[in-house]
Design an enzyme around this catalytic site. Structure first.
Site, PDB file in Angstrom:
ATOM      1  N   GLU A 134       0.700  -1.236   0.092  1.00  0.00           N
ATOM      2  CA  GLU A 134      -0.287  -0.366  -0.380  1.00  0.00           C
ATOM      3  C   GLU A 134       0.707   1.420   0.005  1.00  0.00           C
ATOM      4  O   GLU A 134       1.524   1.305   0.928  1.00  0.00           O
ATOM      5  CB  GLU A 134      -0.841   0.546   0.822  1.00  0.00           C
ATOM      6  CG  GLU A 134      -1.720   0.792   1.046  1.00  0.00           C
ATOM      7  CD  GLU A 134      -2.726   1.241   2.910  1.00  0.00           C
ATOM      8  OE1 GLU A 134      -3.396   1.597   2.448  1.00  0.00           O
ATOM      9  OE2 GLU A 134      -1.807   0.625   4.141  1.00  0.00           O
ATOM     10  N   GLU A 228      -7.731  12.219   1.803  1.00  0.00           N
ATOM     11  CA  GLU A 228      -8.823  11.663   2.300  1.00  0.00           C
ATOM     12  C   GLU A 228      -8.694  12.022   3.980  1.00  0.00           C
ATOM     13  O   GLU A 228      -8.007  12.811   4.350  1.00  0.00           O
ATOM     14  CB  GLU A 228      -8.198   9.820   2.746  1.00  0.00           C
ATOM     15  CG  GLU A 228      -8.715   9.163   3.618  1.00  0.00           C
ATOM     16  CD  GLU A 228      -7.505   7.631   4.513  1.00  0.00           C
ATOM     17  OE1 GLU A 228      -7.691   7.276   5.261  1.00  0.00           O
ATOM     18  OE2 GLU A 228      -6.370   7.765   3.114  1.00  0.00           O
TER      19      GLU A 228
END
Length: 335
Positions: A134, A228
């Site tokens: 990730e 985010e």
């Protein structure tokens, strides 16, 4: 980051463009309108052309507006816990550094609001496979606590210079929810030391610099512009956003390795303990305190603002100060 609704679809065709100039992106300030808005639900789907989108929220309100131009979008949240909006390209796992050209993101955005004192990221996000990775390239955030960084990201691997900016590179291991269910995967972060709201990110150059620091990469699954936030209320409004393949490589300095143990800790004068959030609770092999000690008297208990629980978390589950409060299913914090 934990993602339940992400697809691994292959982009039908790779976009070619020479628009890799940061100055051009910073001139794109015209407010966009129209398009389609997804309100208060988790969803993935097709955007303009070959772009894919995702909106994900861990409760309460959030929306994603897809403007009818390239990858431009507006992400808005209102006390939604972990919230993300992202638009970009997906791939069928080619080698991250062998895409037939440089992967370049151009962007310009406005922002307002806060992350509620927890965490936030604005930049590029994606996954790789074999090995499972990730990754983030973070150019900005929604708070005034200074640049993200700390042992919850693993350890600092060095600094790199890409697109005229300096980035600190962090990496560590995490076990938890992922694109493959529950798994152990590597996290890699490039954190820009001076935030910006417009410019170009040569994602391929970050990949190359990570390799020079000794980090192993996998097959690329996606590269998407991301907004985010871990709480609060606000918005990020991309008035210009493209992700293309075929731009020229930016000038980049050789990476600087960092073996200073002080860099494995909070490097913002103690202001970043409360940024130890649900998406980045690394089960760091360098952290010898990650155990299941439930002694409420202290000892190996977590410090104030530290993590004390959550799905996939194997660290201390008691607090030296305050009490352990559940933020969401992946993260509980000493408050």
């Amino acid at each position: 980051m934990l993602r339940k609704l992400v697809t691994g679809a292959l982009a039908a065709a790779l976009l070619l463009s020479g628009q890799s100039n940061a100055q051009n992106a910073c001139q794109q300030t015209q407010q966009l309108s129209g398009g389609r808005t997804i309100n208060n639900k988790n969803e993935t789907g097709n955007g303009n052309g070959n772009y894919k989108y995702e909106i994900w929220r861990d409760g309460n309100g959030g929306s994603l507006t897809l403007y009818p131009k390239d990858a431009a979008f507006k992400a808005s949240w209102n006390n939604s816990g972990d919230f993300l909006g992202r638009v970009g390209l997906t791939f069928n796992k080619p080698a991250a550094t062998n895409l037939g050209g440089d992967l370049i993101a151009n962007y310009n955005y406005k922002k307002s609001g806060s992350d509620g004192g927890t965490y936030s990221y604005i930049g590029i996000y994606g996954w790789m496979d074999n090995p499972q990775i990730e990754y983030y390239v973070v150019d900005d955030w929604m708070h005034n606590r200074g640049a993200p960084g700390g042992s919850y990201m693993g350890s600092q691997k060095g600094t790199i210079t890409v697109d005229g900016g300096t980035y600190k590179v962090w990496s560590g291991q995490r076990t938890g929810a992922s694109k493959w269910g529950t798994s152990t995967f590597t996290q890699i972060f490039s954190i820009r030391t001076s935030p910006r709201q417009c410019g170009s990110i040569n994602v391929s150059e970050h990949f190359r610099q990570w390799q020079k620091l000794g980090l192993r990469l996998g097959g690329l699954m996606e590269a998407q512009l991301l907004a985010e936030s871990g709480g609060g209320s606000g918005y990020v409004d991309f008035t210009y956003a493209t992700i293309t393949i075929g731009g020229s490589s930016s000038n980049a300095s050789a990476p600087s390795n960092n073996n200073n143990n002080n860099n494995n800790n909070n490097d913002n004068n103690g202001n970043w303990n409360n940024w130890n959030n649900n998406n980045n609770n690394n089960n760091n092999n360098n952290n010898n305190n990650n155990n299941n000690n439930n002694n409420q008297g202290g000892g190996n208990c977590a410090a104030i603002w530290g993590q004390c629980g959550g799905s996939g978390y194997n660290g201390p589950k008691c607090c030296k100060q305050g009490s352990c409060k559940q933020i969401n299913q992946w993260y509980s914090q000493c408050q």
